[in-house]
Design a protein around this motif. Structure first.
Motif, PDB file in Angstrom:
ATOM      1  N   VAL A   8      28.534   5.705 -10.445  1.00 16.81           N
ATOM      2  CA  VAL A   8      29.885   5.139 -10.474  1.00 16.81           C
ATOM      3  C   VAL A   8      30.609   5.424  -9.157  1.00 16.81           C
ATOM      4  O   VAL A   8      30.372   6.450  -8.523  1.00 16.81           O
ATOM      5  CB  VAL A   8      30.665   5.780 -11.652  1.00 16.81           C
ATOM      6  N   ILE A  88      32.986  -1.309 -10.631  1.00 14.16           N
ATOM      7  CA  ILE A  88      32.744   0.070 -11.083  1.00 14.16           C
ATOM      8  C   ILE A  88      31.633   0.729 -10.265  1.00 14.16           C
ATOM      9  O   ILE A  88      31.738   1.889  -9.874  1.00 14.16           O
ATOM     10  CB  ILE A  88      32.391   0.101 -12.589  1.00 14.16           C
ATOM     11  N   PHE A  89      30.565  -0.026  -9.986  1.00  9.02           N
ATOM     12  CA  PHE A  89      29.384   0.623  -9.423  1.00  9.02           C
ATOM     13  C   PHE A  89      29.182   0.393  -7.923  1.00  9.02           C
ATOM     14  O   PHE A  89      28.461   1.160  -7.281  1.00  9.02           O
ATOM     15  CB  PHE A  89      28.130   0.172 -10.173  1.00  9.02           C
TER      16      PHE A  89
END
Ligand code: PLP
Length: 348
Positions: A8, A88-89
């Protein structure tokens, strides 16, 4: 640190989330004067903010689609979920990977987020080329691999065992987009992989078989860790009250929807049979979806002809291995009859 925490974007782990009125007080009260809403319930029963966690809908999702309550969240369509997952990633210099040809939104959202998109060609028979995928996963900074099963626009299911093998090997996130799952024969969902591999994320939608595309309801299925993070970063009221209501209504009609799915599949087979007998159709590519794929000599010409008959289909001729291919959504009886009539009148 769990596996996901390492993948993350770190600033998201540290950030303080927005706390809405609905977050701060979760009990039941008689009078709500906490969110600056109107007391006038004038339009569509929607003067109050929606439940940010869509609890009612998720309870019904658990009953109706066996999606575990603690592992689900809703998006404003699954398109919004694709965007969020990339945010998010992925950070600048990271990449996503997709298998070509596939759904266009993955690449578009990588672009809007300034993230590189690596396109891995499938085999020419439209099956997944796992060696090519493994090569990319080894060599590049791929944070998310998007797999779509059944795939749009090829209509092909990726075998469960292959998804398992790829997602086990992938050190990053494997997102499996199951938008057309309801139409596939004896489909085995990647949802069951999440328990043993939290890097697997599944997205579903109520836009196709569940018939509420206009209401924009997508479903994120993931490990509880990712669910908590998603809840923290998503816009608090991303799925409107009217849309949550539409989802509840649709999900309560499971029997009707299942009958509709059967009808759609039988209409699809009927259209495919019909097209087989057209001289100018070279190939019917079988699908496990609510669309048919026909290959003709000149897709642009057939596309324009259908347009002149006021029928819009999707021309996929410029996609890898889909030269000459039109994608045609299965319509209702009347629409399909009109389509057939038009197809009969085409003279190549
Ligand atoms: C149609 C489709 C979606 C649906 O997106 P929504 O935003 O939920 O309407 C997602 N993925 C694929 C592959 C699709 O074809």
């Amino acid at each position: 640190m769990n596996q996901l925490e390492k993948l993350v974007n770190p600033h998201l782990i540290k950030m303080t989330p927005y706390s809405s009125a609905r977050d701060e007080f979760k009990g039941k009260a008689e009078i709500y004067l906490d969110a600056n809403e109107s007391y006038e319930n004038s339009f569509f029963d929607s003067n109050r903010y929606p439940d940010p966690e869509a609890v009612e809908v998720r309870k019904v999702l658990e009953k109706t689609l066996s999606l575990p309550f603690s592992k689900t969240a809703l998006g404003n369509g699954s398109d919004e979920l694709i965007d969020y997952l990339i945010r998010i990633f992925c950070a600048p210099n990271d990449a996503i990977a997709i298998v070509k040809p596939t759904y266009g939104a993955y690449k578009v959202f990588s672009s809007t987020n300034n993230i590189k998109c690596i396109e891995i060609p499938q085999n020419s028979d439209l099956t997944i080329n796992k060696e090519e995928i493994f090569k990319v996963l080894e060599n590049e900074k791929v944070k998310i691999l998007f797999l779509c099963s059944p795939n749009n626009p090829t209509g092909k299911v990726i075998p469960f065992s292959l998804i398992k093998e790829i997602s086990d090997k992938n050190k990053g996130i494997t997102v499996v987009d199951e938008a057309y799952a309801d139409f596939a024969r004896s489909f085995r969902s990647a949802v069951e992989l999440i328990d043993s591999n939290e890097r697997v994320v599944v997205i579903r939608t109520l836009s196709k078989a569940w018939a509420i595309a206009g209401s924009r309801v997508g479903i994120l299925v993931s490990s509880e860790y990712l669910q908590r993070l998603f809840l923290k970063i998503k816009a608090p009221y991303n799925v409107s009250l009217l849309n949550q209501r539409a989802a509840l209504k649709a999900l309560k009609e499971k029997d009707k929807v299942q009958k509709d799915i059967k009808d759609i599949i039988s209409y699809r087979k009927d259209l495919e049979e019909f097209c087989k007998n057209l001289e100018y159709v070279k190939e019917i590519i079988p699908t496990e979806t609510n669309f048919i794929l026909i290959r003709v000599g000149d897709a642009d010409s057939l596309y324009s002809y259908l347009l002149s008959k006021s029928i819009i289909v999707r021309n996929r001729t410029h996609e890898l291995y889909l030269e000459g291919v039109l994608r045609i959504t299965v319509g209702n009886k009347r629409e399909n009859e009109k389509l057939k009539e038009a197809l009969l009148g085409y003279k190549g």
